[in-house]
Design an enzyme around this catalytic site. Structure first.
Site, PDB file in Angstrom:
ATOM      1  N   LYS A 127       0.828  -1.207   0.000  1.00  0.00           N
ATOM      2  CA  LYS A 127       0.000   0.000   0.000  1.00  0.00           C
ATOM      3  C   LYS A 127       0.866   1.262   0.000  1.00  0.00           C
ATOM      4  CE  LYS A 127      -3.964  -2.344   2.015  1.00  0.00           C
ATOM      5  NZ  LYS A 127      -3.386  -3.700   1.973  1.00  0.00           N
ATOM      6  N   LYS A 162      -8.220   1.545   5.745  1.00  0.00           N
ATOM      7  CA  LYS A 162      -7.712   0.172   5.677  1.00  0.00           C
ATOM      8  C   LYS A 162      -6.357   0.039   6.352  1.00  0.00           C
ATOM      9  CE  LYS A 162      -6.377   1.009   0.820  1.00  0.00           C
ATOM     10  NZ  LYS A 162      -6.591   0.550  -0.570  1.00  0.00           N
ATOM     11  N   ARG A 212      -7.195  -5.604 -11.569  1.00  0.00           N
ATOM     12  CA  ARG A 212      -5.871  -6.174 -11.325  1.00  0.00           C
ATOM     13  C   ARG A 212      -5.140  -6.237 -12.674  1.00  0.00           C
ATOM     14  NH1 ARG A 212      -3.278  -9.455  -7.802  1.00  0.00           N
ATOM     15  NH2 ARG A 212      -3.827  -7.753  -6.373  1.00  0.00           N
ATOM     16  N   ARG A 227     -12.449  -6.807 -10.790  1.00  0.00           N
ATOM     17  CA  ARG A 227     -13.124  -7.516  -9.699  1.00  0.00           C
ATOM     18  C   ARG A 227     -14.278  -6.652  -9.207  1.00  0.00           C
ATOM     19  NH1 ARG A 227      -7.482  -8.113  -6.776  1.00  0.00           N
ATOM     20  NH2 ARG A 227      -7.519  -5.960  -7.525  1.00  0.00           N
ATOM     21  N   ARG A 235     -16.001  -3.577  -1.545  1.00  0.00           N
ATOM     22  CA  ARG A 235     -14.738  -4.227  -1.889  1.00  0.00           C
ATOM     23  C   ARG A 235     -14.919  -5.141  -3.093  1.00  0.00           C
ATOM     24  NH1 ARG A 235     -13.756  -7.235   3.613  1.00  0.00           N
ATOM     25  NH2 ARG A 235     -15.926  -7.756   3.133  1.00  0.00           N
ATOM     26  N   ASP A 275      -3.177  -2.641  -8.754  1.00  0.00           N
ATOM     27  CA  ASP A 275      -4.618  -2.492  -8.548  1.00  0.00           C
ATOM     28  C   ASP A 275      -5.039  -1.071  -8.883  1.00  0.00           C
ATOM     29  OD1 ASP A 275      -4.725  -5.086  -7.718  1.00  0.00           O
ATOM     30  OD2 ASP A 275      -4.929  -4.636  -5.582  1.00  0.00           O
ATOM     31  N   GLU A 283      -3.030   0.023  -5.059  1.00  0.00           N
ATOM     32  CA  GLU A 283      -2.022  -0.852  -4.458  1.00  0.00           C
ATOM     33  C   GLU A 283      -1.048  -1.320  -5.543  1.00  0.00           C
ATOM     34  OE1 GLU A 283      -3.276  -4.100  -2.000  1.00  0.00           O
ATOM     35  OE2 GLU A 283      -4.881  -2.949  -1.045  1.00  0.00           O
ATOM     36  N   ASN A 285       1.037  -4.652  -5.679  1.00  0.00           N
ATOM     37  CA  ASN A 285       1.248  -5.928  -4.998  1.00  0.00           C
ATOM     38  C   ASN A 285       2.463  -6.653  -5.567  1.00  0.00           C
ATOM     39  OD1 ASN A 285      -1.409  -6.375  -3.301  1.00  0.00           O
ATOM     40  ND2 ASN A 285      -2.023  -5.506  -5.257  1.00  0.00           N
TER      41      ASN A 285
END
Length: 315
Positions: A127, A162, A212, A227, A235, A275, A283, A285
């Protein structure tokens, strides 16, 4: 010529869903290329007088839903004897994960290719990593202070709160304009002001999916997985009940992803899950990015082949 040796550090292989598991897709590609596969759990790693070792299992894999792996041999190995190690242990990034990166760095110092680079795994929280690209992110604050949460909410009215170490959408809260539960959410996420947490402006574009986008060796894969949140959810994470929809990466998103992708190989990061909501990055990742199998099921592309081309180029 003896087979190249690939070790993968991952969560228990007996618990995976092969239809969706990216680590499994990597094992299939490695096996197809003739690698000998060594399966290691994080708690199998150890150091003996400065030498990185592990209790490992040599395995074979089959692309099916059940009986998808078999153990050929169990043995203790020197990690320095491996040609490549893939670190695919899921977050959270806790002290055990940290220790694992130090053990893997010993293997790296002995000449083993470790993907992604252990130092990068330590340096770049998934993050906080986004803070290196302020032009591409939504309004974001990282803080321990309840007063900062309140000021950020007062400014943006609708926000997402978060933790910095979660995955799969765990402990992500939306606070709407009425501010209900903002106090308790800030207390929980910051452990009463002793731990940093993140707040971001809520983006209504989430209705079109939390996308993603995969980056492999500095290249943006042209297809992504959007997503979509389940009903009454904010979410999009699949682990939180979201539905995946494979689609092409838009021209606008491609520009953002390309700007970030070019920096990754120089950091020792070969595989990234970016993301994006709307045209903003939420994000970056690098610990154990997923969504390969869903994208490959929808489009004629072999993402893991691109990854192993990059690995073999370095070997």
């Amino acid at each position: 010529m003896p087979a190249l040796k690939l070790a993968m550090v991952m969560d228990p292989i007996e618990n995976i869903n092969t239809k969706k598991d990216t680590s499994f897709a990597m094992l299939l590609e490695a096996q197809k290329r003739g690698f000998e596969l060594y399966y290691i759990r994080q708690n199998d790693l150890k150091i003996d007088n400065g030498k990185p070792q592990a209790n490992a299992k040599i395995i074979q894999v089959n692309d099916r839903l059940e009986d998808y792996f078999s153990v050929i041999e169990e043995l203790e190995i020197e990690l320095s004897a491996m040609d490549v190690i893939l670190m695919r242990k899921d977050p959270p990034f806790d002290s055990e994960f940290l220790y694992a990166t130090h053990i893997l760095e010993l293997a790296e110092n002995a000449g083993v290719l470790v993907v992604n680079k252990p130092r990068a795994l330590r340096d770049f929280n998934e993050k906080l990593f986004t803070s290196l690209y302020p032009d591409f992110i939504p309004d974001t604050m990282v803080t321990t202070k309840k007063s900062d949460f309140r000021a950020f909410h007062e400014q943006h009215k609708d926000i997402i709160c978060k933790p910095l170490d979660g995955m799969g959408g765990t402990s992500i809260f939306r606070i709407k304009e009425d501010g209900n539960n903002l106090g308790v959410v800030s207390e929980v996420l910051t452990a009463n002001g002793t731990r940093h947490a993140m707040v971001q402006r809520y983006m209504p574009e989430i209705k079109d999916g939390d996308k993603r986008i995969l980056l492999v060796d500095g290249e943006v894969i042209p297809y992504c997985l959007a997503r979509l949140p389940a009903k009454n959810e904010t979410r999009g994470n699949l682990a939180a009940g979201g539905q995946g929809r494979a689609q092409q990466v838009s021209e606008e998103d491609m520009k953002v992803a390309t700007a970030i992708a070019k920096d990754m190989p120089g950091l020792g990061i070969l595989f990234v899950g970016l993301d994006m909501i709307g045209n903003k990055v939420t994000e970056i990742n690098i610990t154990s990015p997923t969504c390969v199998r869903e994208i490959e099921a929808a489009y004629s592309i072999n993402i893991c082949s691109k990854l192993f081309d990059a690995i073999e180029k370095r070997l």
